[in-house]
Design an enzyme around this catalytic site. Sequence first.
Site, short mmCIF file in Angstrom:
data_model
loop_
_atom_site.label_atom_id
_atom_site.label_comp_id
_atom_site.label_asym_id
_atom_site.label_seq_id
_atom_site.Cartn_x
_atom_site.Cartn_y
_atom_site.Cartn_z
CB SER A 198 -0.74 -0.13 1.07
OG SER A 198 -2.05 0.84 1.16
CG ASP A 266 -15.43 -19.35 -11.40
OD1 ASP A 266 -14.12 -19.67 -11.74
OD2 ASP A 266 -15.84 -19.80 -10.72
CG ASP A 269 -9.88 -19.35 -14.67
OD1 ASP A 269 -10.65 -20.62 -14.58
OD2 ASP A 269 -10.16 -18.55 -13.56
CG ASP A 415 -6.01 -3.51 -3.87
OD1 ASP A 415 -6.87 -2.69 -3.22
OD2 ASP A 415 -4.73 -3.38 -3.72
CG HIS A 454 -5.42 -2.55 -0.10
ND1 HIS A 454 -4.49 -2.22 -1.16
CD2 HIS A 454 -5.11 -1.78 1.00
CE1 HIS A 454 -3.65 -1.28 -0.67
NE2 HIS A 454 -3.91 -1.03 0.29
CA LIG Z 1 -11.83 -19.78 -12.56
#
Ligand SMILES: [Ca+2]
Length: 525
Positions: A198, A266, A269, A415, A454
């Site tokens: 950060s 989803d 990939d 993030d 984050h």
């Molecule tokens: Ca996935």
Amino acid sequence: MKHVLAIALVVAASVAADSVNGELMATAAESCAGLASLKLPSTTIVLAQRVAAGGFTPPSPYAAGPRGALTLVTPGELPEFCRVAGIARPSNDSVIKFEVWMPAANWNGKFLGIGNGGFAGSINYAGMSAGLARQYATASTDTGHQGNGTDPSFALGHPEKLIDFSYRAVHEMTVHAKSIIAAYYARAPRFSYWNGCSLGGRQGLAEAQRFPADFNGMVVGAPANWLTHFQAGRLWSHLAIERNPDALVSPSKLAVLHTAVLAACDARDGVRDGILEDPTRCDFDPKTIECTGEDRPDCLTRPQVELVRQFYDSLINPRTKKLIYPGYARGGEPVWGDAAKTGHMVTRSRFGDPGGVFKYLLFQDPSWDYRTFDFDAELARADQLDGGLTSNMDPNLRPFFARRGKLLQYHGWSDPSPSPLNSVNYYKSVVNLLGGAATVHDSYRLFMVPGMYHCEDGDGPNTFDSIRAIEQWVEARQAPDRIIASHRSDAKGDRTRPLCPYPQVASYKGTGSTDEAANFACRMP
Ligand SMILES: [Ca+2]
């Protein structure tokens, strides 16, 4: 192979040794208490004492400040150490507090600088504790002012304190820490490392850009290193919500949105696991779940759709069409409503005045009203006033790389604070300046962490030992081709997955458990 490694270590050690030039190099070990009389330029040692194992009593709140990769260690677990506190005054208005902690036994011979969070204002004891527990001599600074990390008003009327906060305090801390370490152990640290997330990520990049001799290896997480534009982005969101409170999306609707994102993206990939390995391949449009009739819990109203689109989209200067600040990646929606983590999808920022950076740090005008902010001319004026103090976007890391410096950067794809795409953009800017990815690959690697919020937490595997990775890279010349991250969940047990150097993405090999890193390879998307 062995003597190649030995030469590498000698070169690296000489880099570490000559970076304490300019300050006294002790020839005999000092006792801890004896360090009180150590003479350092424009600096006073205010405390030098042994602390027994488990004997450190931290001021609250102990856990303040990101630890990055380091595991939280309680004070009771700390070994015996030599605690030195100093105040550096490089300018008439500087009061930079810093501490250096050195293990009484089993020092690993190395130095670890620890970064801050928010607007700093306190020494990061939790980060130091984690470093000390790994036998590092470690240091942290309050960056030259006291506060709880959420208030930038310290800079009002104090231009020197702004410089301290921007980069000077960390550099002073680093130089003095090396001298104190050398005096205590009668030898300079063999290697010096940085760990910050950060603000600590921004501090790390500022160091790499301005003081390439300070560190041999740097771990930089989720850097807020385009502070003026980051704050402009925050302000834009804040104003959008303030001007149209009906657009605010409740946490339960954010969950609906997240479910819709996963349903759409989803599996792209190759693994349906609740994580988007590469969110840039997801173009889900929230209009898909716009309410067709009246408002219901399972759909978004038109204003909510527009607000969510605004979050995903980059903020663009309407006149010049140039990027002001990149948007947020799909997949991070669950945390958008968490004020403690974002200060974003809420009507009031946790950082007090949403225009505080402009008001106090740059315009130096307490009567300035963020509601009137002009995202074109006024942002340009802010950038000019900043002059690269708090915005550390200089892509020229050549001097750092030329000293064999290694930079390991990571950023959670989910993030909600500094945009993950800002890390991608900065990495690309360095690659472009220095002649291509192949050139930069030996010195700088960016690890985007799917599903991480984050600096920590999130749906994806987000616990990984970046300190070990940077040590291996610097000391053994083993560049991190992949870093194994794990995720703990009571419901599902542990899941491990490799993090891959950008732009590679973890790709399922097609057989075996999708909860085991061994069944994934880092591949170009
Ligand atoms: Ca996935």
